[in-house]
Design a protein around this motif. Structure first.
Motif, PDB file in Angstrom:
ATOM      1  N   ILE A   1     -31.270 -28.700  33.890  1.00 46.55           N
ATOM      2  CA  ILE A   1     -30.635 -29.324  35.058  1.00 46.55           C
ATOM      3  C   ILE A   1     -30.492 -30.836  34.841  1.00 46.55           C
ATOM      4  O   ILE A   1     -29.468 -31.429  35.175  1.00 46.55           O
ATOM      5  N   PHE A   2     -31.508 -31.445  34.259  1.00 45.43           N
ATOM      6  CA  PHE A   2     -31.448 -32.888  34.013  1.00 45.43           C
ATOM      7  C   PHE A   2     -30.382 -33.211  32.971  1.00 45.43           C
ATOM      8  O   PHE A   2     -29.579 -34.135  33.160  1.00 45.43           O
ATOM      9  N   SER A   3     -30.339 -32.450  31.883  1.00 50.88           N
ATOM     10  CA  SER A   3     -29.372 -32.736  30.815  1.00 50.88           C
ATOM     11  C   SER A   3     -27.934 -32.568  31.310  1.00 50.88           C
ATOM     12  O   SER A   3     -27.038 -33.280  30.875  1.00 50.88           O
ATOM     13  N   LYS A   4     -27.715 -31.654  32.256  1.00 49.07           N
ATOM     14  CA  LYS A   4     -26.364 -31.420  32.765  1.00 49.07           C
ATOM     15  C   LYS A   4     -25.956 -32.411  33.854  1.00 49.07           C
ATOM     16  O   LYS A   4     -24.767 -32.554  34.131  1.00 49.07           O
ATOM     17  N   THR A   5     -26.911 -33.085  34.484  1.00 51.49           N
ATOM     18  CA  THR A   5     -26.568 -33.908  35.659  1.00 51.49           C
ATOM     19  C   THR A   5     -26.871 -35.392  35.535  1.00 51.49           C
ATOM     20  O   THR A   5     -26.330 -36.176  36.291  1.00 51.49           O
ATOM     21  N   HIS A   6     -27.736 -35.809  34.623  1.00 54.40           N
ATOM     22  CA  HIS A   6     -28.195 -37.197  34.655  1.00 54.40           C
ATOM     23  C   HIS A   6     -27.122 -38.226  34.329  1.00 54.40           C
ATOM     24  O   HIS A   6     -27.283 -39.392  34.656  1.00 54.40           O
ATOM     25  N   GLN A   7     -26.024 -37.828  33.710  1.00 51.53           N
ATOM     26  CA  GLN A   7     -24.976 -38.788  33.391  1.00 51.53           C
ATOM     27  C   GLN A   7     -23.705 -38.571  34.200  1.00 51.53           C
ATOM     28  O   GLN A   7     -22.714 -39.245  33.973  1.00 51.53           O
ATOM     29  N   THR A   8     -23.747 -37.633  35.135  1.00 51.68           N
ATOM     30  CA  THR A   8     -22.560 -37.364  35.935  1.00 51.68           C
ATOM     31  C   THR A   8     -22.688 -38.018  37.296  1.00 51.68           C
ATOM     32  O   THR A   8     -23.775 -38.282  37.775  1.00 51.68           O
ATOM     33  N   GLY A   9     -21.569 -38.270  37.910  1.00 53.80           N
ATOM     34  CA  GLY A   9     -21.589 -38.900  39.222  1.00 53.80           C
ATOM     35  C   GLY A   9     -21.516 -37.900  40.349  1.00 53.80           C
ATOM     36  O   GLY A   9     -21.664 -38.250  41.501  1.00 53.80           O
ATOM     37  N   GLY A  10     -21.288 -36.622  40.028  1.00 50.07           N
ATOM     38  CA  GLY A  10     -21.136 -35.602  41.050  1.00 50.07           C
ATOM     39  C   GLY A  10     -22.418 -35.333  41.807  1.00 50.07           C
ATOM     40  O   GLY A  10     -23.492 -35.781  41.418  1.00 50.07           O
ATOM     41  N   GLU A  11     -22.280 -34.630  42.899  1.00 51.23           N
ATOM     42  CA  GLU A  11     -23.450 -34.316  43.708  1.00 51.23           C
ATOM     43  C   GLU A  11     -23.712 -32.826  43.793  1.00 51.23           C
ATOM     44  O   GLU A  11     -24.674 -32.408  44.396  1.00 51.23           O
ATOM     45  N   ILE A  12     -22.824 -32.011  43.214  1.00 51.24           N
ATOM     46  CA  ILE A  12     -22.981 -30.562  43.294  1.00 51.24           C
ATOM     47  C   ILE A  12     -22.751 -29.979  41.906  1.00 51.24           C
ATOM     48  O   ILE A  12     -21.835 -30.386  41.205  1.00 51.24           O
ATOM     49  N   ALA A  13     -23.609 -29.054  41.533  1.00 52.23           N
ATOM     50  CA  ALA A  13     -23.438 -28.377  40.248  1.00 52.23           C
ATOM     51  C   ALA A  13     -23.779 -26.901  40.430  1.00 52.23           C
ATOM     52  O   ALA A  13     -24.553 -26.545  41.312  1.00 52.23           O
TER      53      ALA A  13
ATOM     54  N   GLU B   1     -26.808 -21.707  36.018  1.00 55.45           N
ATOM     55  CA  GLU B   1     -27.577 -20.458  35.929  1.00 55.45           C
ATOM     56  C   GLU B   1     -27.435 -19.620  37.196  1.00 55.45           C
ATOM     57  O   GLU B   1     -28.393 -19.025  37.670  1.00 55.45           O
ATOM     58  N   GLY B   2     -26.228 -19.610  37.775  1.00 57.31           N
ATOM     59  CA  GLY B   2     -26.001 -18.822  38.984  1.00 57.31           C
ATOM     60  C   GLY B   2     -26.595 -19.424  40.236  1.00 57.31           C
ATOM     61  O   GLY B   2     -26.732 -18.738  41.244  1.00 57.31           O
ATOM     62  N   LEU B   3     -26.957 -20.687  40.195  1.00 59.03           N
ATOM     63  CA  LEU B   3     -27.557 -21.371  41.341  1.00 59.03           C
ATOM     64  C   LEU B   3     -26.679 -22.537  41.776  1.00 59.03           C
ATOM     65  O   LEU B   3     -25.954 -23.114  40.969  1.00 59.03           O
ATOM     66  N   THR B   4     -26.763 -22.885  43.039  1.00 54.98           N
ATOM     67  CA  THR B   4     -26.082 -24.067  43.556  1.00 54.98           C
ATOM     68  C   THR B   4     -27.106 -25.193  43.585  1.00 54.98           C
ATOM     69  O   THR B   4     -28.201 -25.032  44.127  1.00 54.98           O
ATOM     70  N   VAL B   5     -26.748 -26.316  43.001  1.00 53.67           N
ATOM     71  CA  VAL B   5     -27.660 -27.456  42.927  1.00 53.67           C
ATOM     72  C   VAL B   5     -26.959 -28.669  43.522  1.00 53.67           C
ATOM     73  O   VAL B   5     -25.860 -29.021  43.097  1.00 53.67           O
ATOM     74  N   VAL B   6     -27.580 -29.287  44.518  1.00 51.84           N
ATOM     75  CA  VAL B   6     -27.085 -30.570  45.014  1.00 51.84           C
ATOM     76  C   VAL B   6     -28.075 -31.614  44.540  1.00 51.84           C
ATOM     77  O   VAL B   6     -29.288 -31.381  44.503  1.00 51.84           O
ATOM     78  N   TYR B   7     -27.557 -32.767  44.140  1.00 55.76           N
ATOM     79  CA  TYR B   7     -28.449 -33.784  43.573  1.00 55.76           C
ATOM     80  C   TYR B   7     -27.915 -35.174  43.828  1.00 55.76           C
ATOM     81  O   TYR B   7     -26.747 -35.375  44.112  1.00 55.76           O
ATOM     82  N   ARG B   8     -28.838 -36.107  43.715  1.00 59.66           N
ATOM     83  CA  ARG B   8     -28.495 -37.516  43.867  1.00 59.66           C
ATOM     84  C   ARG B   8     -29.540 -38.328  43.125  1.00 59.66           C
ATOM     85  O   ARG B   8     -30.694 -37.926  43.025  1.00 59.66           O
ATOM     86  N   SER B   9     -29.121 -39.482  42.630  1.00 57.97           N
ATOM     87  CA  SER B   9     -30.083 -40.359  41.964  1.00 57.97           C
ATOM     88  C   SER B   9     -30.328 -41.585  42.838  1.00 57.97           C
ATOM     89  O   SER B   9     -29.484 -41.953  43.659  1.00 57.97           O
TER      90      SER B   9
ATOM     91  N   PHE C   1     -34.256 -38.830  40.107  1.00 58.47           N
ATOM     92  CA  PHE C   1     -33.230 -37.834  40.370  1.00 58.47           C
ATOM     93  C   PHE C   1     -33.814 -36.798  41.320  1.00 58.47           C
ATOM     94  O   PHE C   1     -34.891 -36.256  41.064  1.00 58.47           O
ATOM     95  N   PHE C   2     -33.099 -36.532  42.404  1.00 58.76           N
ATOM     96  CA  PHE C   2     -33.534 -35.598  43.435  1.00 58.76           C
ATOM     97  C   PHE C   2     -32.619 -34.380  43.405  1.00 58.76           C
ATOM     98  O   PHE C   2     -31.397 -34.523  43.382  1.00 58.76           O
TER      99      PHE C   2
ATOM    100  N   LEU D   1     -37.271 -35.712  39.576  1.00 60.65           N
ATOM    101  CA  LEU D   1     -37.486 -36.025  38.164  1.00 60.65           C
ATOM    102  C   LEU D   1     -37.281 -37.518  37.941  1.00 60.65           C
ATOM    103  O   LEU D   1     -36.519 -38.155  38.675  1.00 60.65           O
ATOM    104  N   ASP D   2     -37.944 -38.057  36.915  1.00 60.72           N
ATOM    105  CA  ASP D   2     -37.749 -39.475  36.606  1.00 60.72           C
ATOM    106  C   ASP D   2     -36.543 -39.653  35.694  1.00 60.72           C
ATOM    107  O   ASP D   2     -35.836 -38.691  35.377  1.00 60.72           O
ATOM    108  N   SER D   3     -36.300 -40.881  35.265  1.00 63.81           N
ATOM    109  CA  SER D   3     -35.095 -41.190  34.484  1.00 63.81           C
ATOM    110  C   SER D   3     -35.110 -40.569  33.090  1.00 63.81           C
ATOM    111  O   SER D   3     -34.099 -40.590  32.397  1.00 63.81           O
ATOM    112  N   LEU D   4     -36.241 -40.004  32.684  1.00 65.40           N
ATOM    113  CA  LEU D   4     -36.325 -39.306  31.394  1.00 65.40           C
ATOM    114  C   LEU D   4     -36.312 -37.792  31.580  1.00 65.40           C
ATOM    115  O   LEU D   4     -36.439 -37.039  30.617  1.00 65.40           O
TER     116      LEU D   4
END
Length: 180
Positions: free
Chosen positions: A48-60, A63-71, A76-77, A19-22
């Motif tokens: 997923i974007f609203s919950k993660t785009h301002q956090t520094g974490g890499e795991i969330a 909705e019962g799913l495991t999400v790993v992410y990085r910017s 945002f990946f 996803l992009d920065s928006l």
């Protein structure tokens, strides 16, 4: 005797998103029926974007799913797996994706370069995950497979490409020539 949980499965990845920065979709691959419609996918991506785009974490856990992410710069990946999935495996997929794209783009992974190289981006994703099964987590293997797929432009062109690729690998290794 009750089962300890779901049986292990090769189908580890439920979705892979960029996803992009928006929060707008640049690339999305959904590998199972967790989000069967475009409307459900869009709602998940927005959530997923609203919950993660301002956090520094890499795991969330969403909705019962495991999400790993990085910017990276303005992108945002996300790699999405089931709640029972091994976080380290999902993280390995994410790291492989970022490293392989960085090598493909020969610079920091950012939206402008990604959009200019979307075909290569899809090839990288397809080399790493196929129908939810992790095929590769070593970025060097992904890059090697993609270079084997590339049509030879000319007999000399391929030698020049190998030479240039080799010189960029030396630069990328961080060897500045200064030794302690």
């Amino acid at each position: 005797m009750e089962p300890a949980g779901p049986e292990p499965s090769l189908y580890t990845v439920k979705a892979l998103l960029i996803l992009d920065s928006l929060g707008q979709r640049l690339l999305a691959k959904y590998y199972d029926g967790t989000f069967p419609t475009a409307k459900e996918q869009a709602a998940f991506e927005k959530n997923i974007f609203s919950k993660t785009h301002q956090t520094g974490g890499e795991i969330a856990c969403l909705e019962g799913l495991t999400v790993v992410y990085r910017s990276s710069v303005d992108l945002f990946f996300y790699v999405v797996g089931g709640c029972q999935e091994n976080v380290l495996m999902l993280s390995a997929v994410l790291a492989c994706l970022l490293d392989a794209l960085g090598h493909l783009l020969r610079k920091e992974v950012e939206k402008r370069w990604l959009l200019d190289n979307m075909e290569g981006t899809f090839l990288v994703v397809d080399e790493i995950v196929d129908r939810g099964v992790i095929l590769e987590s070593d970025p060097q293997q992904v890059i090697q497979r993609l270079s084997l797929r590339a049509p030879e432009p000319a007999a000399y062109g391929f030698v020049l490409f190998d030479y240039l690729a080799g010189s960029s690998e030396r630069r990328d290794s961080g060897d500045t020539g200064q030794h302690e």
